[in-house]
Design a protein around this motif. Structure first.
Motif, PDB file in Angstrom:
ATOM      1  N   LYS A  68       0.121   8.622 -11.527  1.00 42.89           N
ATOM      2  CA  LYS A  68       0.332   9.206 -10.190  1.00 42.89           C
ATOM      3  C   LYS A  68      -0.211   8.316  -9.068  1.00 42.89           C
ATOM      4  O   LYS A  68      -1.234   7.099  -9.513  1.00 42.89           O
ATOM      5  CB  LYS A  68      -0.268  10.294  -9.140  1.00 42.89           C
ATOM      6  N   VAL A  69       0.432   7.840  -8.260  1.00 42.58           N
ATOM      7  CA  VAL A  69      -0.878   6.440  -7.157  1.00 42.58           C
ATOM      8  C   VAL A  69      -1.162   6.935  -6.342  1.00 42.58           C
ATOM      9  O   VAL A  69       0.009   7.545  -5.278  1.00 42.58           O
ATOM     10  CB  VAL A  69      -0.392   5.556  -6.912  1.00 42.58           C
ATOM     11  N   ASN A  70      -2.558   7.157  -5.443  1.00 47.23           N
ATOM     12  CA  ASN A  70      -2.903   8.552  -4.672  1.00 47.23           C
ATOM     13  C   ASN A  70      -2.439   7.545  -2.981  1.00 47.23           C
ATOM     14  O   ASN A  70      -2.249   6.248  -3.326  1.00 47.23           O
ATOM     15  CB  ASN A  70      -4.272   8.520  -4.355  1.00 47.23           C
ATOM     16  N   LYS A  71      -2.157   8.007  -2.503  1.00 45.89           N
ATOM     17  CA  LYS A  71      -2.475   7.436  -0.473  1.00 45.89           C
ATOM     18  C   LYS A  71      -2.457   6.949  -0.285  1.00 45.89           C
ATOM     19  O   LYS A  71      -4.084   6.773  -0.630  1.00 45.89           O
ATOM     20  CB  LYS A  71      -1.873   9.003   0.125  1.00 45.89           C
ATOM     21  N   PHE A  72      -2.214   5.220   0.028  1.00 45.26           N
ATOM     22  CA  PHE A  72      -3.475   4.766   0.796  1.00 45.26           C
ATOM     23  C   PHE A  72      -4.007   3.579  -0.813  1.00 45.26           C
ATOM     24  O   PHE A  72      -4.796   2.837  -0.279  1.00 45.26           O
ATOM     25  CB  PHE A  72      -4.138   5.313   1.095  1.00 45.26           C
ATOM     26  N   ASN A  73      -3.550   3.931  -1.939  1.00 46.58           N
ATOM     27  CA  ASN A  73      -3.675   2.570  -2.513  1.00 46.58           C
ATOM     28  C   ASN A  73      -3.159   1.874  -3.317  1.00 46.58           C
ATOM     29  O   ASN A  73      -1.637   1.709  -2.334  1.00 46.58           O
ATOM     30  CB  ASN A  73      -4.438   3.686  -4.325  1.00 46.58           C
ATOM     31  N   LEU A  74      -3.616   1.521  -3.619  1.00 47.47           N
ATOM     32  CA  LEU A  74      -2.719  -0.321  -3.512  1.00 47.47           C
ATOM     33  C   LEU A  74      -1.586  -0.486  -4.674  1.00 47.47           C
ATOM     34  O   LEU A  74      -1.418   0.227  -5.948  1.00 47.47           O
ATOM     35  CB  LEU A  74      -3.502  -1.500  -4.614  1.00 47.47           C
TER      36      LEU A  74
ATOM     37  N   GLN B 152       0.607  -0.991   0.183  1.00 47.64           N
ATOM     38  CA  GLN B 152      -0.191  -0.314  -0.161  1.00 47.64           C
ATOM     39  C   GLN B 152       0.575   1.153   0.178  1.00 47.64           C
ATOM     40  O   GLN B 152       1.446   1.232   0.656  1.00 47.64           O
ATOM     41  CB  GLN B 152      -0.721   0.428   1.128  1.00 47.64           C
TER      42      GLN B 152
END
Lengths: 640, 251, 279
Positions: free
Chosen positions: C127-133, C102
């Motif tokens: 970009k991958v958001n905070k708390f994403n897998l 995560q």
């Protein structure tokens, strides 16, 4: 009142006649023929054994004698002449008796035992003392010895005490005598006759008559036996008991049947040298039993054809196939042990288990439920404890163990449990033997047809699953799910080397898969539907839109197709697919075909009129403000 | 106390219902396996809470939560969540309680199956009670707070049922966070309400269920059970916003 | 909750099946020991991306262990070992473990050198958001041992049958009942091969039932399926060991060909031999 002065046969007087039929047991024992008679008498002899190291000898004789030599025959004739039948069967029997009693020369059979105790306490006459077995045997109808030594009592047979009547049943007059010589060389003669209740000289009498003397003591009549001054065949000069059946019914007068009955029921006693039987001039003992049993004059010798009588198999099993480990059978509250002899032979057509008492007498050809046609043969012999219990389970004539005659609810369910467990224990042996036998891997004829295939499965299964120990002696099954591509590649290489082209094939699968239309009529316009594999789809979310790209250039299914619809199915967190949940028209504001620069139509869950260029599809999808951007999809193509 | 377990296949024994009615199971060895489990305490608690007034049901639920918390939660899961155990326990050891409390089980076999022999999954009251009790009791030590959370579950039962229906959300952190969010934002009534004006959705869609379903669809990209309450709250409001005007709610 | 289903995610995910990374590997192995009250899991993993490893090292991403049996437990994995009370997890019931990774902050992929070709061209914008897998692993499953771990078939003789042969799909094995011993050809040479057609029928029946019980529209995706019976689990093990991903009403014969060892060929050859020898 009994006329004690004139009559050697004593019948108890009664007020009136209540029962007008013969004792029911007579008919049942008559139905069992020689077998029943032999079993009852030899069993009694075995019970009275005197020496641990010498066999009980039972001498069975059949012969002819003068009717007038039968003690008390005149008295008996008078009685029989007065009998009146109240129904057809009784009338018939009485008529038969009256005819037979006119004969001058009659047939008889006797059972004389040696190396036995004989009956005790005859001089005390009719007593209630448990140690005076004469009194019990001679004067009680349903007798039941109780040995002072309990362990002997347990292994004694005779649980129902009606055995004596088997001898009455063998006589045309229902008469039998017993001639006893005890340890003090005192010789006595007794007898019983089974008539019907009758009037005699104006007095009603019971059906059972006793050949006995009597004295009046304290105003009561008490029976004392005659001391034996008779001649052959009523004499008994050595210690033991002799049963004499005069007026022998001709059905019993069968040397061959007697020999077979002895072998069938007592092969274990004889082989263990606990018993030797002489039938006229034939002797059966431990050394020559097999001469009879393995003789086709007496027994069918082909294993395939043994369907009712199994003695040759039992003897073979007993002599040659002992099992080291005892059979342990539990009832609800006890554990019993049985010595087991077990043979597996595919030629056997009927699977039976001989259940044998400790004294060596076979109780039953036991059929294990569901296994009556399995190719096995077994002999089980109970220990003393098991013996006592089996005895309680036997039916009256000792030929079957069952719970049918038990009335007590607990004992009945206990018996059911015991019989089931006995069956189960034997079943287990059968199952194991079948399995073991089928593993034998002959050169030509491997019995286990599945074995070779199975061996391959076994190897593969062993590779696929892993059993892990977790301490405490427990283990668990572990699977690692789908391995990574790296491992799959490695394995695919190995597989390819080993078996040729199998490993290659799946890498070349078509990137599309035809889907049959569902029965719900949703695909109205007869379009073909294909599902896509995720690996052929590239998808990327950017700020407010996403790029979606398909590469089906290697698909044969899509060859020549220039236009299609793209259907979106959302996948939830459990992996479940929802085909109607995601609506493109409310979640996307626009769909642009990047191959042509044209807008596509958004219709419910479909993007329509998408151009396919040599199998390539490229789309840009603009997000609505209210779209959940964390979704994942599976895509379908629909083609005209 | 030793609880003897029924033998495999007990559900298919035809005489089971008749023998239950006649109180003939306990004494019939044929029903039992060789296995048994030992448990310390065996107090009764409501196992079927579908009838009566809201007040009554609330009382029953509370009684069940508290009894399970005090007497059953220390059992190993291999027992606690074993259908085999519960069915054996109810049929043999709780017959009198069941007949006293749910006399309708004697009326017909369907009622009996629905109340006593019910599959131990999210639709079974025992299952609901155990999971709720375990999640709350593991995290909340204060007795008053526990009662408050039990109360929250009971007040939001429709949503609670929907949450434990999905394995993803059968999780202690997640449940407690959701209950807190509902409580803080005062959303209980809204979440229970049916969604209006959205013919594209099903007939019985409710705001709360839709929010949970959006969370389900987003999983595992959004690992909602691992989010803090405040992070989850933002997402919760965003997803509610797809269906409901949340301009007044945002705190 | 563990996640297994292959699908198209909105950004590159590292897993053993996706194509987003050049080196698509995220493997998990778990050992377990137990004492009276707890299970101790020892976690081993292998991550195929240096970029992701670096994120974990920099505390920008985190390993999460998911243990799912009747419900789901999530643990932030700081160490290799983790202890779980038996009052909360029971391995007597099927229990699955999986690792997720995560993101702990918003993460840009601009210096991710591990992406496959398609994503590599867009990496500046990903970009991958905070708390994403970021990644999910394979699933390790523990379950009670099989009763008959290595048996697929049982043959039985049942003379009381009205029919000559019965092929039954059982809980743990495929059972072939013969009414007479002769029907097994047990007196003929190579009798085992002569019985191969029965085995073929048995496998066909079992696989058809597998599809009925586990599939949708006559198809089963073997990756995600979780059969109930022991036999079906063993068949699944076998198929997966032969790298079969999918079972459908149309590919049953292909699957049998893959999982068996030329059983029809052997059958044909032994019949030919018998004819040639005049048996």
């Amino acid at each position: 009142m009994t006329d004690i002065n004139n009559n050697q046969w004593k019948f108890t007087s009664i007020e009136n006649i209540e029962e007008s039929h013969f004792d029911r047991s007579l008919e049942r024992f008559f139905g069992m023929g020689v077998m029943g008679l032999v079993r009852e008498n030899i069993q009694n002899s075995l019970d009275g054994y005197l020496y641990d190291d010498k066999p009980v000898i039972v001498k069975i004789k059949t012969g002819e004698m003068r009717a007038t030599d039968v003690p008390g025959i005149d008295n008996l004739r008078e009685r029989i002449n007065t009998l009146e039948g109240r129904n057809n069967y009784t009338k018939e029997t009485i008529k038969h008796m009256n005819e037979k009693i006119k004969q001058n020369r009659i047939r008889y059979m006797s059972f004389e035992d040696e190396n036995t105790k004989g009956l005790t306490g005859a001089e005390n006459g009719q007593t209630n003392s448990k140690s005076d077995t004469w009194g019990i045997y001679a004067y009680n109808k349903g007798f039941h010895f109780e040995e002072e030594n309990i362990s002997k009592e347990e292994i004694r047979g005779g649980s129902h005490g009606v055995g004596k009547i088997a001898s009455n049943a063998a006589s045309d007059l229902h008469a039998m005598f017993f001639s006893n010589c005890d340890d003090k060389n005192q010789k006595h003669l007794g007898g019983t006759v089974q008539l019907v209740e009758h009037w005699f000289n104006g007095q009603a009498y019971r059906s059972t008559g006793y050949f006995t003397d009597a004295q009046r003591e304290n105003g009561l009549l008490k029976y004392y036996p005659f001391s034996n001054e008779s001649n052959h065949p009523f004499r008994k000069d050595t210690r033991g008991l002799k049963i004499i059946i005069p007026f022998l019914r001709e059905e019993y007068d069968d040397q061959m049947a007697i020999v077979k009955s002895v072998c069938d029921s007592f092969f274990v006693s004889i082989l263990k040298n606990k018993l030797e039987v002489h039938i006229n001039d034939q002797v059966i003992n431990k050394d020559n039993l097999t001469d009879y049993v393995y003789n086709d004059q007496y027994y069918e010798q082909s294993v395939e054809n043994m369907k009712d009588v199994f003695t040759p198999m039992y003897v073979d099993t007993y002599l040659n196939y002992p099992i080291e480990k005892d059979l342990v059978v539990e009832s609800k509250d006890e554990t019993y042990q049985f010595k087991l002899f077990f043979k597996y032979d595919e030629k056997i057509s009927k699977g039976r288990t001989a259940i044998i008492r400790t004294v060596g007498m076979k109780i039953e050809d036991f059929k294990v439920n569901g296994y009556a046609t399995k190719p096995y043969n077994a002999v089980v012999i109970g220990d003393k404890k098991a013996d006592a219990y089996l005895k309680s389970l036997e039916n009256e004539s000792h030929t079957e163990i069952s719970n049918k005659h038990i009335n007590d609810k607990y004992l009945k369910s206990n018996a059911t449990r015991f019989i089931n467990n006995l069956s189960r224990a034997i079943k287990k042996h059968i199952d194991d033997a079948i399995q073991e036998n089928n593993q034998m891997d002959g050169i030509m004829d491997t019995k286990d047809i599945i074995y070779t295939v199975e061996r391959k499965f076994k190897n593969d299964l062993q590779k696929a699953t892993e059993t892990v120990r977790v301490g405490n002696g427990k283990s668990l099954r572990k699977t690692k799910g789908n391995s990574s591509k790296k491992e799959r590649r490695n394995r695919a290489d190995a597989e390819t080397n080993a078996t040729g082209d199998k490993g290659e094939k799946r890498n070349k699968r078509d990137p599309l898969k035809f889907k049959k239309a569902k029965g719900d009529g949703k695909v109205v316009d007869e379009k073909q539907r294909y599902s896509t594999y995720p690996e052929t789809v590239e998808r990327l979310r950017l700020d407010d839109h996403e790029i979606l790209q398909f590469d089906f250039s290697s698909s044969k299914l899509l060859m020549g197709v220039t236009e299609c619809d793209v259907v979106l199915a959302v996948i939830d967190g459990t992996g479940k697919e929802y085909s109607d949940e995601f609506k493109v028209d409310s979640n996307f504001t626009r769909a642009i075909d990047l191959g042509t620069g044209q807008d596509c139509r958004l219709l419910k869950n479909k993007i329509t009129n998408v151009k396919v260029n040599n199998g390539i599809i490229k789309l840009r999808l603009d997000y609505d403000r209210k779209m959940n951007k964390s979704l994942k999809f599976i895509y379908y193509l629909e083609v005209e | 106390m030793e609880i003897k377990l029924l033998k495999d296949g007990y559900k298919n024994i035809e005489s089971l219902y008749e023998d239950f009615k006649a109180d003939m199971i306990a004494e019939n060895e044929e029903y039992f396996s060789e296995e048994s489990v030992y448990i310390d305490q065996t107090p009764s608690f409501p196992i079927y809470i579908a009838k009566g007034s809201t007040e009554h049901k609330k009382k029953e639920f509370l009684e069940a939560f508290n009894t399970v918390t005090h007497s059953y939660l220390s059992l190993d899961r291999s027992i606690l969540l074993s259908e085999h155990f519960w069915h054996s326990f109810l049929l043999i050891y709780k017959r009198n309680y069941i007949i006293g409390k749910y006399p309708e089980v004697l009326d017909n076999e369907n009622k009996f199956k629905n109340i006593v022999l019910k599959k131990l999954d999210w639709e079974n009251y025992i299952y609901k009670i155990i999971l709720g009790a375990q999640y709350i009791a593991d995290y909340i030590n204060n007795e008053d707070q526990r009662q408050r959370y039990f109360g929250l579950i009971i007040d939001n039962l429709d949503l609670y049922n929907y949450i434990i229906k999905y394995e993803i959300f059968r999780n202690d952190d997640f449940l407690i966070n959701i209950l807190d969010i509902i409580d803080e934002l005062g959303l209980s009534e809204i979440l229970k309400a049916k969604i209006k004006g959205r013919e594209d959705l099903g007939d019985d869609e409710r705001y709360g269920r839709r929010v949970i379903f959006e969370l389900n669809k987003s999983y595992p990209i959004v690992l909602s059970p691992m989010l803090s309450k405040d992070d989850l709250k933002d997402i919760f409001i965003e997803y509610l916003g797809y269906y409901y005007d949340v301009s007044d709610i945002k705190s | 909750m563990i996640y297994k289903k292959d699908a198209n995610f909105p950004y590159p995910i590292l897993s053993n099946h996706a194509q987003s990374y050049v080196n698509s590997i995220f493997e998990l192995d778990v050992d377990v020991m137990e004492n009276n009250d707890t299970y101790r899991f020892t976690i081993k993993h292998d991550i195929g991306s240096e970029f992701i490893k670096r994120l974990i090292a920099l505390n920008k991403a985190e390993l999460i262990l998911i243990i799912q049996s009747k419900d789901s437990k999530f643990y932030r994995l700081k160490e290799q070992e983790i202890e779980v009370s038996k009052s909360r997890v029971s391995l007597d019931q099927k229990t699955s473990l999986q690792l997720h990774i995560q993101a702990l902050t918003d993460i840009s992929f601009h210096d991710n050198q591990d992406l496959s070709q398609f994503y590599d061209q867009f990496k500046e914008d990903i970009k991958v958001n905070k708390f994403n897998l970021l990644a999910y692993s394979n699933v390790v499953t523990f379950d009670a041992p099989y009763q008959k771990p290595f048996d697929l078939f049982e043959k039985k003789l049942d003379e009381h049958m009205k029919k000559d042969i019965k092929i039954e799909v059982g809980q743990a094995t495929i059972n072939i009942y013969y009414r007479k011993p002769e029907y097994q050809f047990h007196t003929l040479p190579k009798s085992q091969y002569l019985n191969h057609p029965y085995i073929y029928i048995g496998l066909t029946k079992a696989l058809q039932q597998f599809i009925m019980n586990n599939g949708e529209d006559g198809e089963v995706e073997l990756k995600t399926v979780e059969p109930v019976s022991e036999l079906e689990n063993k068949l699944l093990d076998l198929m997966q060991s032969k790298m079969i991903d999918e079972l459908t009403v149309d590919n049953i014969d292909d699957v049998i060909y893959e999982i068996t060892d030329n059983i029809i060929e052997k059958y044909v050859r032994s019949v030919e031999e018998m004819v040639a020898n005049g048996d």
